[in-house]
Design an enzyme around this catalytic site. Structure first.
Site, PDB file in Angstrom:
ATOM      1  N   HIS A  95       0.845  -1.200   0.000  1.00  0.00           N
ATOM      2  CA  HIS A  95       0.000   0.000   0.000  1.00  0.00           C
ATOM      3  C   HIS A  95       0.877   1.246   0.000  1.00  0.00           C
ATOM      4  O   HIS A  95       2.105   1.171   0.162  1.00  0.00           O
ATOM      5  CB  HIS A  95      -0.938  -0.002   1.211  1.00  0.00           C
ATOM      6  CG  HIS A  95      -0.219   0.013   2.521  1.00  0.00           C
ATOM      7  ND1 HIS A  95       0.323  -1.121   3.094  1.00  0.00           N
ATOM      8  CD2 HIS A  95       0.070   1.024   3.384  1.00  0.00           C
ATOM      9  CE1 HIS A  95       0.914  -0.807   4.237  1.00  0.00           C
ATOM     10  NE2 HIS A  95       0.787   0.485   4.431  1.00  0.00           N
ATOM     11  N   HIS A  97       0.956   5.471   1.461  1.00  0.00           N
ATOM     12  CA  HIS A  97       0.366   6.590   2.209  1.00  0.00           C
ATOM     13  C   HIS A  97       0.668   7.871   1.433  1.00  0.00           C
ATOM     14  O   HIS A  97       1.802   8.087   1.007  1.00  0.00           O
ATOM     15  CB  HIS A  97       0.972   6.714   3.612  1.00  0.00           C
ATOM     16  CG  HIS A  97       0.951   5.427   4.373  1.00  0.00           C
ATOM     17  ND1 HIS A  97      -0.205   4.740   4.625  1.00  0.00           N
ATOM     18  CD2 HIS A  97       1.946   4.700   4.945  1.00  0.00           C
ATOM     19  CE1 HIS A  97       0.079   3.641   5.299  1.00  0.00           C
ATOM     20  NE2 HIS A  97       1.374   3.582   5.494  1.00  0.00           N
ATOM     21  N   HIS A 144       4.807   0.038  -0.203  1.00  0.00           N
ATOM     22  CA  HIS A 144       5.596  -0.709   0.775  1.00  0.00           C
ATOM     23  C   HIS A 144       4.814  -1.845   1.400  1.00  0.00           C
ATOM     24  O   HIS A 144       3.582  -1.871   1.377  1.00  0.00           O
ATOM     25  CB  HIS A 144       6.153   0.226   1.859  1.00  0.00           C
ATOM     26  CG  HIS A 144       5.107   0.914   2.688  1.00  0.00           C
ATOM     27  ND1 HIS A 144       4.373   1.977   2.219  1.00  0.00           N
ATOM     28  CD2 HIS A 144       4.669   0.688   3.946  1.00  0.00           C
ATOM     29  CE1 HIS A 144       3.527   2.386   3.154  1.00  0.00           C
ATOM     30  NE2 HIS A 144       3.675   1.614   4.221  1.00  0.00           N
TER      31      HIS A 144
END
Ligand SMILES: *[C@@H]1O[C@H](CO)[C@@H](O)[C@H](O)[C@H]1NC(C)=O
Ligand SMILES: *[C@@H]1O[C@H](CO)[C@@H](O)[C@H](O)[C@H]1NC(C)=O
Ligand SMILES: *[C@@H]1O[C@H](CO)[C@@H](O)[C@H](O)[C@H]1NC(C)=O
Ligand SMILES: *[C@@H]1O[C@H](CO)[C@@H](O)[C@H](O)[C@H]1NC(C)=O
Ligand SMILES: *[C@@H]1O[C@H](CO)[C@@H](O)[C@H](O)[C@H]1NC(C)=O
Ligand SMILES: *[C@@H]1O[C@H](CO)[C@@H](O)[C@H](O)[C@H]1NC(C)=O
Ligand SMILES: *[C@@H]1O[C@H](CO)[C@@H](O)[C@H](O)[C@H]1NC(C)=O
Length: 391
Positions: A95, A97, A144
């Protein structure tokens, strides 16, 4: 004479409570026992959270503990620890951020970390095996994932800005409590895919309101040699530079990053070795972190170095080795913190701290620049060693 921020006088560590003047600072008769808390407070105040204390949640077999929350740091950063058994599966599906800069520090054990910039065209996928003291930087916009690969592993997570713990509280299976302080539940998982946070594709795809953007097409490379794949050259073999900018993932093996030696007053035997992991260059000044290794406070350091200092940013110290003593304005006496304890001191609070044991090492996190490491680095010299001089 230097205005040491590392207090450095008389070696005897005597409680000051009885000797403390009844000045305004001590109204309410707070003493160091009041520093010790069982959960991080909901607003910035000085506190010490003992090892394994604090609010914790179970996400599959992973236990997330919150030492410094967004609330406790007024939004500056989250400091948390994850304990989990080794797993054959990813700890979280890949995913990104967009808003949060995530930092992985291995306090013990072993885990693998994958990182690939999504913001740099055709960036190389990096993978590393992290063992104790190793560090990985996952800036905003980095795909990551991680996987715990040893049975006694603790990831320490530092996330800027603070508040990211709300994700784990929301997706957690339950609050985790253990009257014995067990790291995690010593039992086999009842599902091969339930190793941890966001191991279900439907769950992780629903988390964008928490700044989690699933990258289910990302295939973590498994071609690691000697603990590394990608820009593989120097993992645990030669120096690792910090990231060149705010968007490039980076990895620093324990002891292989840049280091600075700070010397106390001549003859005092007082030293600090600072190993920054994140500086203004990497964080745009939002936070800094790294390790500080101290010699013990000497018997004959100057009395001037007893004075307390304050910093314009919030500070957290996670004790990794040895013992630290702190004095904090408003709390009569001296508090001790050992491995696993976390000391939090809000900005503009006067305090001093020192080591009682040789080679005492802390992981520091500052909520911006001008923090606890800065004077050591500015007054210090570039240094090739993880330890300080022998005298
Ligand atoms: C932070 O504070 C807000 C407002 O009081 C509260 O709703 C939230 O649950 C707190 N978060 C944590 C992790 O304690
Ligand atoms: C990742 O990069 C792609 C291609 O540039 C872009 O379309 C996508 O929005 C990015 N993902 C995130 C979460 O920023
Ligand atoms: C991306 O990187 C690969 C491997 O280095 C290379 O073969 C390819 O040409 C690159 N693609 C672009 C668009 O730069
Ligand atoms: C087994 O796993 C499910 C979901 O993965 C969970 O809800 C349940 O509590 C688990 N049972 C035990 C005994 O651990
Ligand atoms: C891996 O480490 C071994 C032992 O140090 C070394 O001989 C070998 O060349 C390394 N392999 C690579 C690809 O660096
Ligand atoms: C501190 O004590 C050491 C050893 O006893 C001595 O060598 C040193 O000169 C002293 N330093 C000062 C500043 O008095
Ligand atoms: C720093 O904080 C600003 C403001 O919140 C944010 O826009 C930026 O992305 C952050 N940069 C880094 C590298 O954390």
């Amino acid at each position: 004479m230097k205005a040491n921020l590392l207090a450095g006088a008389f070696a005897s560590v005597l409680p000051l409570a009885s000797a403390a003047p009844k000045s305004a600072a001590f109204t309410g008769a707070a003493d160091v026992n009041d520093l010790f808390v069982s959960t991080a407070p909901n607003e910035p105040k000085p506190y010490i959270l003992p090892k394994m204390a604090g609010r914790a949640v179970a996400v599959g077999q992973q236990i997330y503990r919150f030492s410094v929350t967004g609330n406790a740091s007024a939004g500056a950063f989250t400091l948390m620890q994850t304990n989990a058994p080794s797993s054959t599966a990813l700890g979280v599906l890949p995913h990104i951020h967009k808003e949060h800069y995530e930092n992985f520090y291995c306090t013990k054990g072993r885990f693998q970390l994958w990182a690939q910039s999504n913001s740099t065209a055709n960036a190389t996928q990096q993978a590393r095996v992290l063992t104790q003291g190793d560090y990985g930087a996952v800036p905003q916009g980095t795909i990551h994932s991680f996987q715990v690969t040893d049975p006694d592993t603790q990831l320490t997570g530092i996330i800027s800005p603070g508040g990211f713990e709300e994700l784990f509280i929301a997706i957690g299976d339950s609050a985790y409590t253990s009257s014995t302080g067990s790291e995690y539940v010593p039992a086999a998982s009842n599902s091969s895919s339930s190793s941890g946070a966001g191991s279900s594709a439907s769950l992780i795809s629903a988390l964008e309101s928490f700044d989690v953007y699933a990258q289910l097409d990302f295939v973590p490379r498994r071609d690691l040699v000697n603990g590394t794949a990608g820009d593989a050259g120097t993992w645990h073999t030669a120096a690792n530079a910090l990231a060149k900018d705010t968007s490039t993932p980076a990895f620093v093996a324990k002891g292989y990053g840049p280091k600075y030696l700070w010397r106390g007053d001549a003859g005092s035997g007082q030293y600090a070795v600072v190993a920054p992991l994140v500086t203004e260059t990497q964080s745009a000044g939002n936070f800094t972190m790294g390790t500080i290794t101290l010699s013990p406070r000497s018997a004959n350091a100057s009395a001037a170095s007893l004075s307390k200092s304050s910093f314009p940013v919030h500070t957290a110290l996670q004790i990794e080795e040895g013992e630290v003593v702190v004095e904090i304005d408003g709390f009569a006496g001296q508090a001790r913190a050992i491995q696993g304890d976390v000391v939090f001191v809000p900005k503009d609070t006067k305090w001093s701290w020192w080591a009682t044991r040789p080679f005492t090492k802390v992981l520091y996190v500052s909520g911006g620049t001008g923090g606890v490491e800065e004077q050591f680095v500015q007054e210090g010299e570039s240094w090739d060693w993880i330890t300080y001089p022998i005298a």
